[in-house]
Design an enzyme around this catalytic site. Sequence first.
Site, PDB file in Angstrom:
ATOM      1  N   ARG A  93      -0.753   3.349  10.854  1.00  0.00           N
ATOM      2  CA  ARG A  93      -1.017   2.454   9.742  1.00  0.00           C
ATOM      3  C   ARG A  93      -0.015   2.806   8.563  1.00  0.00           C
ATOM      4  O   ARG A  93       0.998   2.271   8.335  1.00  0.00           O
ATOM      5  CB  ARG A  93      -2.472   2.765   9.496  1.00  0.00           C
ATOM      6  CG  ARG A  93      -2.878   1.533   8.268  1.00  0.00           C
ATOM      7  CD  ARG A  93      -2.413   1.649   6.659  1.00  0.00           C
ATOM      8  NE  ARG A  93      -2.908   2.929   6.233  1.00  0.00           N
ATOM      9  CZ  ARG A  93      -2.401   3.436   5.223  1.00  0.00           C
ATOM     10  NH1 ARG A  93      -1.612   2.778   4.627  1.00  0.00           N
ATOM     11  NH2 ARG A  93      -2.869   4.626   4.494  1.00  0.00           N
ATOM     12  N   ASP A  94      -0.145   3.816   8.223  1.00  0.00           N
ATOM     13  CA  ASP A  94       0.637   4.365   6.849  1.00  0.00           C
ATOM     14  C   ASP A  94       2.109   4.404   7.400  1.00  0.00           C
ATOM     15  O   ASP A  94       3.137   4.048   6.510  1.00  0.00           O
ATOM     16  CB  ASP A  94       0.264   5.874   6.342  1.00  0.00           C
ATOM     17  CG  ASP A  94       0.635   5.934   5.026  1.00  0.00           C
ATOM     18  OD1 ASP A  94       1.265   5.405   4.261  1.00  0.00           O
ATOM     19  OD2 ASP A  94       0.762   7.160   4.760  1.00  0.00           O
ATOM     20  N   HIS A 122      -2.721  15.379   2.377  1.00  0.00           N
ATOM     21  CA  HIS A 122      -1.893  14.212   2.674  1.00  0.00           C
ATOM     22  C   HIS A 122      -0.417  14.380   1.983  1.00  0.00           C
ATOM     23  O   HIS A 122      -0.413  13.892   0.966  1.00  0.00           O
ATOM     24  CB  HIS A 122      -2.569  12.946   2.504  1.00  0.00           C
ATOM     25  CG  HIS A 122      -1.764  11.784   3.003  1.00  0.00           C
ATOM     26  ND1 HIS A 122      -2.090  10.862   3.843  1.00  0.00           N
ATOM     27  CD2 HIS A 122      -0.545  11.047   2.562  1.00  0.00           C
ATOM     28  CE1 HIS A 122      -1.192   9.803   4.142  1.00  0.00           C
ATOM     29  NE2 HIS A 122      -0.313   9.991   3.428  1.00  0.00           N
ATOM     30  N   HIS A 141       3.634  14.561   1.572  1.00  0.00           N
ATOM     31  CA  HIS A 141       4.813  13.904   1.963  1.00  0.00           C
ATOM     32  C   HIS A 141       6.247  14.710   2.010  1.00  0.00           C
ATOM     33  O   HIS A 141       5.925  15.702   1.025  1.00  0.00           O
ATOM     34  CB  HIS A 141       5.161  12.643   1.117  1.00  0.00           C
ATOM     35  CG  HIS A 141       4.325  11.387   1.538  1.00  0.00           C
ATOM     36  ND1 HIS A 141       4.791  10.066   1.134  1.00  0.00           N
ATOM     37  CD2 HIS A 141       3.366  11.168   2.437  1.00  0.00           C
ATOM     38  CE1 HIS A 141       3.729   9.316   1.479  1.00  0.00           C
ATOM     39  NE2 HIS A 141       2.696   9.995   2.258  1.00  0.00           N
ATOM     40  N   CYS A 169       9.557   6.542   2.047  1.00  0.00           N
ATOM     41  CA  CYS A 169       9.090   6.619   0.725  1.00  0.00           C
ATOM     42  C   CYS A 169       9.668   5.569  -0.106  1.00  0.00           C
ATOM     43  O   CYS A 169      10.853   5.232  -0.265  1.00  0.00           O
ATOM     44  CB  CYS A 169       9.548   7.791   0.020  1.00  0.00           C
ATOM     45  SG  CYS A 169       9.184   8.097  -1.778  1.00  0.00           S
ATOM     46  N   ASN A 202       6.152  10.391   5.177  1.00  0.00           N
ATOM     47  CA  ASN A 202       5.222  11.261   5.803  1.00  0.00           C
ATOM     48  C   ASN A 202       5.728  12.476   6.317  1.00  0.00           C
ATOM     49  O   ASN A 202       6.493  12.316   6.946  1.00  0.00           O
ATOM     50  CB  ASN A 202       4.413  10.493   6.572  1.00  0.00           C
ATOM     51  CG  ASN A 202       3.462   9.417   6.114  1.00  0.00           C
ATOM     52  OD1 ASN A 202       2.645   9.720   5.424  1.00  0.00           O
ATOM     53  ND2 ASN A 202       3.968   7.918   6.338  1.00  0.00           N
TER      54      ASN A 202
END
Lengths: 302, 302
Positions: free
Chosen positions: A15-16, A208, A210, A241, A250
């Site tokens: 998804r992300d 979460h 990055h 990003c 991520n």
Amino acid sequence: MAFPQQVRIVEVGPRDGLQNEPGPIIPTETKVTLINRLAEAGVRHIEAASFVSPKWVPQMGDATAVMAGIDRRAGVTYSALTPNVKGLEGAIAAKASEVAVFSAASEAFTQKNINCSIAESLERFVPLIEQARDAGIRVRGYVSTVLGCPYQGEIDPAQVAAVSRELIDMGCYEVSLGDTIGTGTPLKAKKMLEVVAKEVAMDRLAAHFHDTYGQALANLYAVLEEGIAVIDSSTAGLGGCPYAKGASGNVATEDVLYLLQGLGIETGIDLQAVVDTGHWITRELGRHNGSKVALALGECRR
Amino acid sequence: MAFPQQVRIVEVGPRDGLQNEPGPIIPTETKVTLINRLAEAGVRHIEAASFVSPKWVPQMGDATAVMAGIDRRAGVTYSALTPNVKGLEGAIAAKASEVAVFSAASEAFTQKNINCSIAESLERFVPLIEQARDAGIRVRGYVSTVLGCPYQGEIDPAQVAAVSRELIDMGCYEVSLGDTIGTGTPLKAKKMLEVVAKEVAMDRLAAHFHDTYGQALANLYAVLEEGIAVIDSSTAGLGGCPYAKGASGNVATEDVLYLLQGLGIETGIDLQAVVDTGHWITRELGRHNGSKVALALGECRR
């Protein structure tokens, strides 16, 4: 120091990771295979789709088909992002195991992105969370910009704590703390978490982070020391990003798994199987593999 | 936890970074400019050349010309790698500020690479270190494979401690602990250092970590907590890992500086100036910039 014995990985690649992928729409079958291979590798929590208008996120336009296509494995959570009640209804119809909502710790970020205050953005989730509860579906909350904002810069940890507390009070079972722009460093991450953990129990928090500035693993190590036991990551570091061209987003699941293995922390996931999946999906997408562990270990074709 | 207030960066890009660079020989002028720009950015310790047979390392064949070409700045150490007495003589003639010798913690690695035992390899440095002392030149010792060996796998920290102690006893002023294949993880790095620090004072130790598995910054954070105050790194992550094709080697100076800034640790180095230097040299070499911070911050052309 109180390292957890086990960590739950929340794989956000499908998804992300894929939502911002440039180029042609990724075939539904590819997304389904990605999710199935991750589940087969032992991943127990996969963010599989986003029920958002395809006008905004074309790559997620086939969310219903993806959710219908995957092999449901016992014990695996297949979650979906739902920005609003319409999205929730789609996710429920598609039999998502759980859903997720997004908020932020930065007023400037919230204003720029959804043109309202943080408080107003949270209010909009009230009916969604109630309806999810009625449907017997858990809701996960994301708080973005917890270690820095592209518009306002520094973020007060007390603000992160307040938004996290609010999401829990509204009914979220867990809050994932997002370092959206990846500017965090270990002591900052640790201090932020200490402040948040005064408002929300540690076992209801996730990290979460990055890797835009290469700090994600150092930051994760620091919050693992604090007791964080849920980590969001993305196979092959899928997902860029939006604030820095060519930069990474991520943190790669493979790199997190290698760290955790070295720390003696269990995840139940087969690292080489994830590495192989990462090599496969990046080949499919024609993009660089963002995991250093994947590049070092190489692919083990079966 | 006892973070140092200041950290000395030992920039190894011009030597450890460039020595394995494939393709044509890098012009002397490019090497000189790289070293000068790094010194201008505030780097106070630069490994500038290697006095080794050009048959073995063609990229370092112009070591004398490089050392002659650089602008010597006050307060900057320009060091050279010297595998033997002949190399030392070259380094002394070229006015190197100090020299460095290489050893390893792995018997298998030493046998494979130089066809003798660790003890024999150390013995060979005795006349070199004596001659350097007579010339008033300090000698730095490297110990490679401290967190893993490509041939024997695990390395006993006691072995790292013994070799480090031996180098100090022989006259080295500092020992740099190299995770040559980058397989270390934070707790392992921490435990290794704890064992070594029982034999060698912490202020005579340095961390030389590779980022092959993306763990370098997490490992550095862990050993900074133990009090390590000298870190070896390479601008733009110059230098690959010979054991894994396409994989990265040296941790990028830019990423280390970003970490240290975030921890409130002083280095006296201008991060953006190093970022700009990294973009420049990778353009010159036509290679990928291995620093995530460099990609995120971008170049500030002056």
